[in-house]
Design an enzyme around this catalytic site. Structure first.
Site, PDB file in Angstrom:
ATOM      1  N   GLU A  74     -22.393 -56.960 -35.830  1.00 56.22           N
ATOM      2  CA  GLU A  74     -21.599 -58.097 -36.451  1.00 56.22           C
ATOM      3  C   GLU A  74     -21.058 -57.959 -37.933  1.00 56.22           C
ATOM      4  O   GLU A  74     -21.235 -58.701 -38.926  1.00 56.22           O
ATOM      5  CB  GLU A  74     -22.656 -59.245 -36.496  1.00 56.22           C
ATOM      6  CG  GLU A  74     -22.904 -59.856 -35.184  1.00 56.22           C
ATOM      7  CD  GLU A  74     -21.830 -60.479 -34.179  1.00 56.22           C
ATOM      8  OE1 GLU A  74     -20.896 -60.689 -34.812  1.00 56.22           O
ATOM      9  OE2 GLU A  74     -22.365 -60.673 -33.005  1.00 56.22           O
TER      10      GLU A  74
HETATM   11  C1  LIG Z   1     -26.629 -51.635 -30.539  1.00 56.11           C
HETATM   12  C2  LIG Z   1     -25.249 -51.796 -30.952  1.00 56.11           C
HETATM   13  C3  LIG Z   1     -24.187 -52.915 -30.380  1.00 56.11           C
HETATM   14  C4  LIG Z   1     -22.960 -52.861 -30.909  1.00 56.11           C
HETATM   15  N1  LIG Z   1     -22.327 -53.912 -29.926  1.00 56.11           N
HETATM   16  C5  LIG Z   1     -20.821 -53.975 -30.341  1.00 56.11           C
HETATM   17  C6  LIG Z   1     -19.951 -54.616 -29.469  1.00 56.11           C
HETATM   18  O1  LIG Z   1     -20.282 -55.404 -28.709  1.00 56.11           O
HETATM   19  N2  LIG Z   1     -18.703 -54.685 -29.861  1.00 56.11           N
HETATM   20  C7  LIG Z   1     -18.196 -53.874 -30.751  1.00 56.11           C
HETATM   21  O2  LIG Z   1     -16.939 -53.875 -31.256  1.00 56.11           O
HETATM   22  N3  LIG Z   1     -19.102 -53.181 -31.673  1.00 56.11           N
HETATM   23  C8  LIG Z   1     -20.415 -53.202 -31.394  1.00 56.11           C
HETATM   24  N4  LIG Z   1     -21.096 -52.457 -32.369  1.00 56.11           N
HETATM   25  C9  LIG Z   1     -20.507 -51.477 -33.121  1.00 56.11           C
HETATM   26  C10 LIG Z   1     -21.010 -52.117 -34.821  1.00 56.11           C
HETATM   27  O3  LIG Z   1     -20.393 -53.220 -34.796  1.00 56.11           O
HETATM   28  C11 LIG Z   1     -20.756 -51.206 -35.602  1.00 56.11           C
HETATM   29  O4  LIG Z   1     -21.717 -50.026 -35.510  1.00 56.11           O
HETATM   30  C12 LIG Z   1     -20.988 -51.348 -36.938  1.00 56.11           C
HETATM   31  O5  LIG Z   1     -19.762 -52.262 -37.457  1.00 56.11           O
HETATM   32  C13 LIG Z   1     -20.831 -50.296 -37.906  1.00 56.11           C
HETATM   33  O6  LIG Z   1     -19.952 -49.406 -37.723  1.00 56.11           O
HETATM   34  P1  LIG Z   1     -20.105 -48.052 -37.762  1.00 56.11           P
HETATM   35  O7  LIG Z   1     -21.355 -47.569 -36.820  1.00 56.11           O
HETATM   36  O8  LIG Z   1     -19.012 -47.107 -37.412  1.00 56.11           O
HETATM   37  O9  LIG Z   1     -20.544 -47.503 -39.189  1.00 56.11           O
HETATM   38  P2  LIG Z   1     -19.587 -47.004 -40.472  1.00 56.11           P
HETATM   39  O10 LIG Z   1     -18.539 -47.968 -40.565  1.00 56.11           O
HETATM   40  O11 LIG Z   1     -19.442 -45.746 -40.304  1.00 56.11           O
HETATM   41  O12 LIG Z   1     -20.702 -47.260 -41.734  1.00 56.11           O
HETATM   42  C14 LIG Z   1     -21.654 -46.415 -41.909  1.00 56.11           C
HETATM   43  C15 LIG Z   1     -22.227 -46.849 -43.060  1.00 56.11           C
HETATM   44  O13 LIG Z   1     -21.386 -47.004 -44.168  1.00 56.11           O
HETATM   45  C16 LIG Z   1     -21.213 -48.191 -45.007  1.00 56.11           C
HETATM   46  N5  LIG Z   1     -19.814 -48.642 -45.059  1.00 56.11           N
HETATM   47  C17 LIG Z   1     -18.841 -48.587 -44.513  1.00 56.11           C
HETATM   48  N6  LIG Z   1     -17.609 -48.905 -45.123  1.00 56.11           N
HETATM   49  C18 LIG Z   1     -17.946 -49.268 -46.100  1.00 56.11           C
HETATM   50  C19 LIG Z   1     -17.321 -49.784 -47.349  1.00 56.11           C
HETATM   51  N7  LIG Z   1     -15.913 -50.265 -47.318  1.00 56.11           N
HETATM   52  N8  LIG Z   1     -18.228 -49.945 -48.313  1.00 56.11           N
HETATM   53  C20 LIG Z   1     -19.556 -49.814 -48.498  1.00 56.11           C
HETATM   54  N9  LIG Z   1     -20.154 -49.274 -47.449  1.00 56.11           N
HETATM   55  C21 LIG Z   1     -19.528 -49.164 -46.366  1.00 56.11           C
HETATM   56  C22 LIG Z   1     -21.698 -49.133 -43.733  1.00 56.11           C
HETATM   57  O14 LIG Z   1     -22.180 -50.267 -44.173  1.00 56.11           O
HETATM   58  C23 LIG Z   1     -23.043 -48.275 -43.401  1.00 56.11           C
HETATM   59  O15 LIG Z   1     -24.081 -48.307 -43.993  1.00 56.11           O
HETATM   60  C24 LIG Z   1     -22.510 -51.930 -31.628  1.00 56.11           C
HETATM   61  C25 LIG Z   1     -23.416 -51.187 -32.168  1.00 56.11           C
HETATM   62  C26 LIG Z   1     -24.665 -51.059 -32.118  1.00 56.11           C
HETATM   63  C27 LIG Z   1     -25.793 -50.105 -32.441  1.00 56.11           C
END
Ligand SMILES: Cc1cc2nc3c(=O)[nH]c(=O)nc-3n(C[C@H](O)[C@H](O)[C@H](O)COP(=O)(O)OP(=O)(O)OC[C@H]3O[C@@H](n4cnc5c(N)ncnc54)[C@H](O)[C@@H]3O)c2cc1C
Length: 595
Positions: free
Chosen positions: A407
């Protein structure tokens, strides 16, 4: 518009808690629940106790047939229909009810995640943005739980940065279909959902939402992820290989998918916050039961001050979290009740919710960090047994961690909180800049105190100080960085932390005041509010110091630090005695209680 409504209060602009004081009667709290709210709470609690709890092991071992069956049973009870309009098989109830159901169902991280993805991000895009035909086709099944929804925004290379997605959609030569190609990652419910809200770029440019049915040609679901927690939920990638989606399944306008993606997340965020508080209520119950029977040094561990301190902190957080969650939902309901019942439609309801994006992100960040504290201390109270699978603490610990990631990560949500505030300030929607200027004039003139008197004067003074400290630090930072403050992430996050704590502090005090207004004993509630305030004002001071030290130097820094010290001045509460009393109360009750 809604079949259940809270007593409509005044419409309170989102984010305005930073510049305006509120009265207890302006804040909806659990003490304002109607009979119908209690009935729904009871229905959800009974469902959790009778249907979810006995089936946890099966859900954890990925018996998704059973999970689907439970979604359907929850649907039969109306628990999936709360946000769906009546004419499409829903119950169209108020946002307080939505929060109640999310709160009371949050007993098992896996089911909570399944149900949340289905009813919220899997259903609401159609409620808010669907055409009449789309609503008629899909909402009755989603509301009854006979079909299960999912939401696919994230991709392996872009999730926080979701608008950068690679999935493409091209119109077929005959104009009847969009052909989608790409992949989606980490999609909750993917293993068994029937319907997916999928985001793709039309011609690689226009970010757009599509409604995809599981059996559409070219659509497939990858293998289940092996996760740290919420193992009772399904999380898989989606593969779109020339996936043929009928042109009438475009959701909303081409190129406006971002509005759908982000609006729906606001709802997901406030419900996630409410769910974290509900989950904490169950955790404290387990922790109390264990602490009352585990013996060490000839005593039960519940007699030790350091164990009581943890239980008291949990209770304080639940009191405060409930206050924030229901205050936010109540503000939405008050604003929705002022829409014209004859002309307002769901798109206007959605816009009202967007108005409270700051509060929704606050709840998400605060709730997810609070539940992480609770489960961590729950493991600690269980000691060695906390670390083994047979006891509930181990699963709760693993399950809670994801709340800080999905979220919108907490980093992204902190940037949303500070960024939206600045945006609202710059656009004139929120007179933040004039509030900062007035405060700067006040502190420079050396004006003292705010003359707050009467019951809860100490508490309200602390909230007033919190507000001033936040405005002061934000003022110092905006003077130093001007527009470029958006790029100073550590400063933005420190400002967000002050904003979050100010909202939490005021919500706790307003709730204690509300309880006082209703008569009866308030010693326990006042103690919980006081303990929250005592910790929060220190965290606010620390965040302000970080901001000021980064933004000023030399004589300017010294004078600003001395102003900060003046703003932070207060007599400390005896939190040791307060926590002892709070712990005693919850130990006697065997659970979290308010009175
Ligand atoms: C169990 C689970 C269920 C999920 N369910 C869904 C779903 O139903 N639908 C869906 O669409 N997604 C879903 N997700 C995906 C989830 O929304 C993403 O994992 C989440 O938004 C983080 O994105 P990422 O994993 O690519 O991390 P990244 O975007 O790569 O982030 C990695 C780190 O960098 C930080 N970061 C990234 N950008 C910035 C910035 N601009 N400034 C500072 N820090 C930053 C983040 O906060 C994090 O700490 C799910 C994930 C999990 C683990």
């Amino acid at each position: 518009m809604t079949t259940v409504s809270v007593v409509p209060g005044p419409k309170i602009p989102g984010g305005s808690f930073l510049i305006e004081e509120r009265r207890p009667e302006d804040a909806f709290t659990p003490e304002d629940f109607s009979e119908q709210h209690f009935l729904i709470a009871q229905t959800a609690e009974e469902f959790a106790a009778k249907e979810i709890m006995p089936n946890i092991e099966k859900m954890e071992s990925k018996d998704f047939g059973l999970t689907r069956e439970l979604v359907r049973k929850a649907g039969e009870l109306g628990l999936s229909a709360v946000d769906v309009p009546e004419q499409y098989g829903g119950m169209e109830m108020d946002k307080v009810t939505s929060a109640i159901v999310a709160d009371r169902l949050a007993r098992h991280g896996g089911f909570s995640t399944t149900w949340g993805a289905h009813t919220c991000i899997g259903t609401l895009p159609i409620v808010y943005f669907g055409t009449e035909e789309q609503k008629k086709a899909y909402l009755p099944g989603l509301a009854s739980g006979t079909i299960v929804g999912a939401y696919a925004l994230s991709e392996s290379s872009s999730a926080s940065d979701a608008l950068n997605c690679r999935t493409r959609a091209e119109l077929s030569p005959d104009g009847r279909h969009y052909i989608l190609n790409g992949e989606k990652m980490w999609i909750t419910n993917a293993g068994f959902a029937d319907l997916f809200i999928v985001f793709a770029k039309v011609n690689g440019e226009k970010f757009t939402a599509f409604i995809i049915e599981r059996n559409m040609p070219g659509f497939s679901v990858g293998a289940e992820e092996h996760k740290m927690g919420i193992r009772g939920s399904s999380t898989c990638p989606l593969i779109l290989n020339d996936c043929m989606v009928p042109a009438e399944n475009v959701l909303g306008d081409i190129g406006r998918g971002h509005v759908i993606a982000f609006s729906v997340l606001n709802v997901g965020r406030y419900k996630l916050g409410a769910g974290c508080v509900g989950s904490a209520r169950y955790c404290i119950e387990s922790a109390i039961a264990y602490a009352k029977q585990r013996k060490a040094f000839g005593k039960v561990i519940a007699d030790f001050g350091l164990i009581r301190e943890k239980l008291a902190n949990m209770a304080v957080g639940i009191f405060t979290g409930e206050a924030m969650a229901y205050r936010t939902a109540g503000m939405m309901d008050a604003a929705i009740s002022q829409l014209d019942p004859h002309h307002a439609d769901m798109s206007q309801v959605r816009k009202v919710i967007d108005e409270y994006a700051i509060e929704c992100s606050i709840l998400k960040v605060w709730g997810s960090e609070f539940i992480d504290y609770v489960v961590d201390e729950m493991v600690q109270i269980f000691g060695g047994y906390g670390f083994v699978e047979e006891y509930p603490a181990e699963r709760a610990y693993r399950d809670s961690r994801v709340n800080r990631i999905f979220e919108g990560t907490n980093e992204i949500n902190r940037l949303v909180i500070a960024g939206f505030l600045l945006k609202r300030a710059m656009s004139g929607q929120l007179p933040l800049m004039s509030a900062i200027k007035n405060l700067m004039d006040e502190v420079l003139s050396g004006a003292r105190d705010n003359g707050i008197e009467g019951p809860f004067a100490e508490e309200r003074k602390l909230v007033a100080s919190a507000r001033k400290i936040g405005l002061f630090a934000a003022g110092v930072a905006t003077q130093r960085y001007m527009q470029a403050i958006q790029d100073e992430q550590e400063i933005m996050a420190a400002i967000a932390n002050m904003v979050i704590e100010t909202y939490a502090m005021e919500s706790a005090v307003l709730r204690a005041e509300k309880l006082a207004m209703q008569g009866g004993s308030i010693a326990h509630a006042s103690a919980m509010a006081r303990v929250y305030l005592a910790g929060a004002i220190e965290r606010i001071e620390s965040a302000a110091r970080t901001v000021i030290a980064a933004a000023a130097e030399g004589d300017m820094l010294r004078s600003q630090v001395s102003i900060l010290r003046r703003l932070c001045k207060h007599e400390p509460f005896n939190t040791v005695a307060l926590r002892q009393a709070i712990a005693q109360k919850v130990l006697e009750a065997g659970k979290y209680v308010v009175v």
